[in-house]
Design a protein around this motif. Structure first.
Motif, PDB file in Angstrom:
ATOM      1  N   UNK A  29      -9.330  -5.640   1.203  1.00  0.00           N
ATOM      2  CA  UNK A  29      -9.307  -6.142  -0.173  1.00  0.00           C
ATOM      3  C   UNK A  29      -7.993  -6.881  -0.448  1.00  0.00           C
ATOM      4  N   UNK A  30      -6.884  -6.306   0.021  1.00  0.00           N
ATOM      5  CA  UNK A  30      -5.586  -6.967  -0.155  1.00  0.00           C
ATOM      6  C   UNK A  30      -5.526  -8.285   0.606  1.00  0.00           C
ATOM      7  N   UNK A  54       0.827  -1.211   0.000  1.00  0.00           N
ATOM      8  CA  UNK A  54       0.000   0.000   0.000  1.00  0.00           C
ATOM      9  C   UNK A  54       0.861   1.261   0.000  1.00  0.00           C
ATOM     10  N   UNK A  55       0.288   2.319  -0.532  1.00  0.00           N
ATOM     11  CA  UNK A  55       0.910   3.641  -0.525  1.00  0.00           C
ATOM     12  C   UNK A  55       0.096   4.573   0.361  1.00  0.00           C
ATOM     13  N   UNK A  56       0.612   5.750   0.568  1.00  0.00           N
ATOM     14  CA  UNK A  56      -0.109   6.756   1.344  1.00  0.00           C
ATOM     15  C   UNK A  56      -1.492   7.018   0.752  1.00  0.00           C
ATOM     16  N   UNK A  57      -1.558   7.064  -0.579  1.00  0.00           N
ATOM     17  CA  UNK A  57      -2.838   7.314  -1.245  1.00  0.00           C
ATOM     18  C   UNK A  57      -3.850   6.208  -0.966  1.00  0.00           C
ATOM     19  N   UNK A  73      -4.583 -11.860  -1.012  1.00  0.00           N
ATOM     20  CA  UNK A  73      -3.481 -12.684  -0.509  1.00  0.00           C
ATOM     21  C   UNK A  73      -3.955 -14.040  -0.005  1.00  0.00           C
ATOM     22  N   UNK A  74      -5.157 -14.102   0.503  1.00  0.00           N
ATOM     23  CA  UNK A  74      -5.675 -15.401   0.941  1.00  0.00           C
ATOM     24  C   UNK A  74      -6.041 -16.266  -0.256  1.00  0.00           C
ATOM     25  N   UNK A  75      -6.467 -15.635  -1.354  1.00  0.00           N
ATOM     26  CA  UNK A  75      -6.751 -16.386  -2.582  1.00  0.00           C
ATOM     27  C   UNK A  75      -5.469 -16.845  -3.262  1.00  0.00           C
ATOM     28  N   UNK A 125      -9.346   5.128   7.866  1.00  0.00           N
ATOM     29  CA  UNK A 125     -10.534   4.296   7.685  1.00  0.00           C
ATOM     30  C   UNK A 125     -10.552   3.698   6.274  1.00  0.00           C
ATOM     31  N   UNK A 126     -10.269   4.533   5.268  1.00  0.00           N
ATOM     32  CA  UNK A 126     -10.221   4.037   3.890  1.00  0.00           C
ATOM     33  C   UNK A 126      -9.094   3.021   3.724  1.00  0.00           C
ATOM     34  N   UNK A 127      -8.003   3.240   4.418  1.00  0.00           N
ATOM     35  CA  UNK A 127      -6.880   2.313   4.357  1.00  0.00           C
ATOM     36  C   UNK A 127      -7.254   0.936   4.858  1.00  0.00           C
TER      37      UNK A 127
END
Length: 101
Positions: A68-69, A40-43, A73-75, A60-62
């Motif tokens: 989602x990540x 992830x990035x700051x954005x 990664x679990x898939x 919160x958005x992070x």
């Protein structure tokens, strides 16, 4: 009073959650989650809280992006291992045997 930047935009981040808190809340291993969140990035809502030791944190958005990540990664659990191998190849010291000019 809200501080506005000269262009009129308002900083919407009023709080962040530390990696350890997010890991506990989501029921995930903190070390594994750190490796996932490195993408992830700051954005994306991942940032560092600076002090004696830096602490990864999320808006919160992070946290939503991180969820989602996690699913990705679990898939495909091999993603982290492939990244580790790629980093190891980059960091591998060059040997003196190389005679390339």
């Amino acid at each position: 009073m809200r501080r506005r930047r000269l262009d009129g935009a308002v900083n919407k981040v009023s709080h962040v959650f530390t990696l350890s808190h997010v890991a506990e809340t989501l029921g995930e291993d903190e070390d594994w989650l750190f490796e996932v969140a490195e993408e992830m990035d700051t954005e994306d809502g991942q940032l560092w809280v600076v002090g004696e030791d830096g602490v990864m944190a999320f808006t919160d958005d992070g946290i939503e992006n991180l969820k989602e990540l996690i699913a990705i990664h679990k898939d495909t659990p091999s993603i982290i291992e492939k990244r580790r191998q790629a980093l190891a190849a980059i960091m591998k010291p060059k040997t003196e045997e190389s005679n390339e000019i």
